[in-house]
Design a protein around this motif. Sequence first.
Motif, PDB file in Angstrom:
ATOM      1  N   GLN A 138       0.800  -1.216   0.000  1.00  0.00           N
ATOM      2  CA  GLN A 138       0.000   0.000   0.000  1.00  0.00           C
ATOM      3  C   GLN A 138       0.834   1.267   0.000  1.00  0.00           C
ATOM      4  OE1 GLN A 138      -2.479  -0.820   3.460  1.00  0.00           O
ATOM      5  NE2 GLN A 138      -4.160  -1.496   2.143  1.00  0.00           N
ATOM      6  N   LYS A 139       2.154   1.121  -0.023  1.00  0.00           N
ATOM      7  CA  LYS A 139       3.001   2.293  -0.086  1.00  0.00           C
ATOM      8  C   LYS A 139       2.871   2.948  -1.454  1.00  0.00           C
ATOM      9  CE  LYS A 139       7.764   3.891   0.494  1.00  0.00           C
ATOM     10  NZ  LYS A 139       9.167   3.523   0.776  1.00  0.00           N
ATOM     11  N   PRO A 140       2.615   4.259  -1.510  1.00  0.00           N
ATOM     12  CA  PRO A 140       2.412   4.904  -2.811  1.00  0.00           C
ATOM     13  C   PRO A 140       3.694   5.012  -3.622  1.00  0.00           C
ATOM     14  CG  PRO A 140       2.429   6.527  -1.054  1.00  0.00           C
ATOM     15  CD  PRO A 140       2.459   5.188  -0.384  1.00  0.00           C
ATOM     16  N   PHE A 141       3.542   4.975  -4.929  1.00  0.00           N
ATOM     17  CA  PHE A 141       4.640   5.277  -5.845  1.00  0.00           C
ATOM     18  C   PHE A 141       4.580   6.778  -6.124  1.00  0.00           C
ATOM     19  CE2 PHE A 141       4.351   0.792  -6.179  1.00  0.00           C
ATOM     20  CZ  PHE A 141       5.581   0.327  -6.618  1.00  0.00           C
ATOM     21  N   ILE A 142       5.702   7.453  -5.899  1.00  0.00           N
ATOM     22  CA  ILE A 142       5.746   8.914  -5.939  1.00  0.00           C
ATOM     23  C   ILE A 142       6.422   9.381  -7.227  1.00  0.00           C
ATOM     24  CG2 ILE A 142       6.455  10.989  -4.704  1.00  0.00           C
ATOM     25  CD1 ILE A 142       4.553   9.207  -3.117  1.00  0.00           C
TER      26      ILE A 142
END
Length: 230
Positions: A138-142
Motif C-alpha cells: 500500500q506504499k504509494p509510488f511517488i
Amino acid sequence: MLICNSLTPELKCESVYDVYGDLLGLLGAHPVTPLLSLHHIDVVEPVFPRTTRVKALQRLFQSVKQDSASIMQQSICYDKRRSWSISVSWGYVVQILRGVLSPRELEMPTRTFLNWYPRADYTAYAFNTRPVTKHPCQKPFIFYMNTVRYDRSKRQIFGVYARDRSRHPSCRWKMESPDKIDSIVVLKRPDPLRWQRSPRRDCCRVLPSHKKSTMYLWVGSCRGGEISEL
C-alpha cells in the motif's frame, strides 16, 4: 491562523499550519483553497527530495508561472484496468497506489509531517489525517514534477513527473505494479479564473499510452455531472 486576501472584491482566506518535516503528505492532498504561501521553509525538508530548498522552490515555480491558480490543487482518478488509485497535486506530485481508495480517504493528508512543537500529536490540527501505511503493497509510488512547458499550438500545459527512485518494499499482491512506470505526463489547460467560480476539485482522466513506461493523465474542470469514480 488565517491568511486573507483583501486585495480583491471577494474575501478569500486560507488556513495556515506551521509544521516540521516532509510536506509531501500535506501538499499532496491540499484542500480546495488557493495556495497563498509556504511558511518556515528553513525548518522543513525541500519540497523536492535530493536537492536544496532554494533549487526545489525554483523548480516548483516552473509550474507556478504556467498556472498559479491551480498550483497544488488535487484531483483524483482511477486506472480501472489495473485497479490503481491516482492522486495528482498539480505542479508538484503524482501518487499511484495499488487498489481502490475512496476519494474521501485520498483527500486526507498523510502524516509525513510533525506539528510545530514538534511532536507527533495529530489531534492539534483542524483537519483529519491518515497514518503512513506500513503495508508494503500500500506504499504509494511517488512521481515528482520534473519539467513543465506550455504548448501554444495546443494551448495545453505539459508537465512531466519522474518517479522517485527511493527503494520500494517487495509486494506479494498479484496485481500489476506501478514500478514499470518511469514517468507521468500530465496535460492541463491554464485556468486563471478558477477561483471566480464555485470552488471544487479538478477532475482527472487516464489517457491511452503506447509506452508501458509512461502514463498520460489529463486534469481540468469537470464536465457536467462528472465525479471521481472507478
